[in-house]
Write an enzyme that holds these catalytic residues in place. Sequence first.
Site, PDB file in Angstrom:
ATOM      1  N   TYR A  46     -43.342 -43.875 -44.784  1.00  0.00           N
ATOM      2  CA  TYR A  46     -43.970 -44.763 -45.767  1.00  0.00           C
ATOM      3  C   TYR A  46     -43.179 -46.058 -45.980  1.00  0.00           C
ATOM      4  O   TYR A  46     -43.690 -46.998 -46.583  1.00  0.00           O
ATOM      5  CB  TYR A  46     -44.121 -44.053 -47.116  1.00  0.00           C
ATOM      6  CG  TYR A  46     -44.864 -42.748 -47.079  1.00  0.00           C
ATOM      7  CD1 TYR A  46     -45.679 -42.400 -46.006  1.00  0.00           C
ATOM      8  CD2 TYR A  46     -44.750 -41.842 -48.127  1.00  0.00           C
ATOM      9  CE1 TYR A  46     -46.353 -41.187 -45.972  1.00  0.00           C
ATOM     10  CE2 TYR A  46     -45.424 -40.629 -48.104  1.00  0.00           C
ATOM     11  CZ  TYR A  46     -46.208 -40.303 -47.029  1.00  0.00           C
ATOM     12  OH  TYR A  46     -46.883 -39.104 -47.010  1.00  0.00           O
ATOM     13  N   HIS A 103     -42.113 -34.047 -41.224  1.00  0.00           N
ATOM     14  CA  HIS A 103     -43.397 -34.649 -41.602  1.00  0.00           C
ATOM     15  C   HIS A 103     -44.590 -34.046 -40.859  1.00  0.00           C
ATOM     16  O   HIS A 103     -45.654 -33.865 -41.437  1.00  0.00           O
ATOM     17  CB  HIS A 103     -43.344 -36.162 -41.382  1.00  0.00           C
ATOM     18  CG  HIS A 103     -44.282 -36.903 -42.277  1.00  0.00           C
ATOM     19  ND1 HIS A 103     -44.053 -38.180 -42.692  1.00  0.00           N
ATOM     20  CD2 HIS A 103     -45.456 -36.555 -42.850  1.00  0.00           C
ATOM     21  CE1 HIS A 103     -45.032 -38.593 -43.483  1.00  0.00           C
ATOM     22  NE2 HIS A 103     -45.894 -37.623 -43.583  1.00  0.00           N
TER      23      HIS A 103
END
Length: 272
Positions: A46, A103
């Site tokens: 992000y 992730h």
Amino acid sequence: MVSPMTPTPMPPIGFGTAPLKDTDWRGLTAMALEVGFRHVDTAQMYENERDVGQGVRDSGLDRGAIFVTTKIHQDRFRDGTALESARASIDRLGGPADLILVHWPPRGVPVARVIETLLQVQDAGLTRLIGVSNFNRPQLREAADLAPIATNQVEFHCLIDQFALLADANARNIPLTAYMPILRGKVLAEPAVTAIAAAHDVPPVQVALAWIIGHGVIPLVLSSRRDRLAEAFAATRLMLTAEDMATLDALARRRNHRASRHGDWEPDWDAP
């Protein structure tokens, strides 16, 4: 941030920080904490860990009252730099995380090696807990046999059937964390959701989130507006009836739509 002396358990709802364009993540994180959120989720991908960490500090809250999650990019497990990259994440956050996840399951990397690396991250004092995201059922079972897994973060809302994965997780006392809990707003227009919302005199978003929480799953809410964050946070006080839950369970089984598509990153979602 400093390492918490008496860390909070994983709260039942979280503030997600998946990328939005032109977002003041420092201010937005602090605002979410002012609204009442005590769980903040970020990731290397992000590119906002530094601002999220500063927002946590700006809130003025005791660090031990806030649960901070970040995620290591799956490529770091392939190229052998996961531990190094975790140290960089902690530097950006300003202190140890409460939870660090992989992730996505790294293609071509055995689950055992992923968990071994996460344990190294934990042993280095960079996080209290470790977990996974986007693991399918056999991957989650294998991971749970190797180490305590704090969560499996997956797409979860009342338009996707994740009940088999949920059952496997529950059998191992692993809570799921839900990203895309309202499917970019699509859930809020479903007649079954709006009817239940009208019966309870609440906004549809609270019904969508209360259904997730009712299954013991932790939704991650994302909005840049204080009023919508407050509205979503109020879902923690809404108790749906057994009939409400059954209605939305049936909707999830009937629609079973997966929106999160990432090509080669995805495991075999249907693996038993």
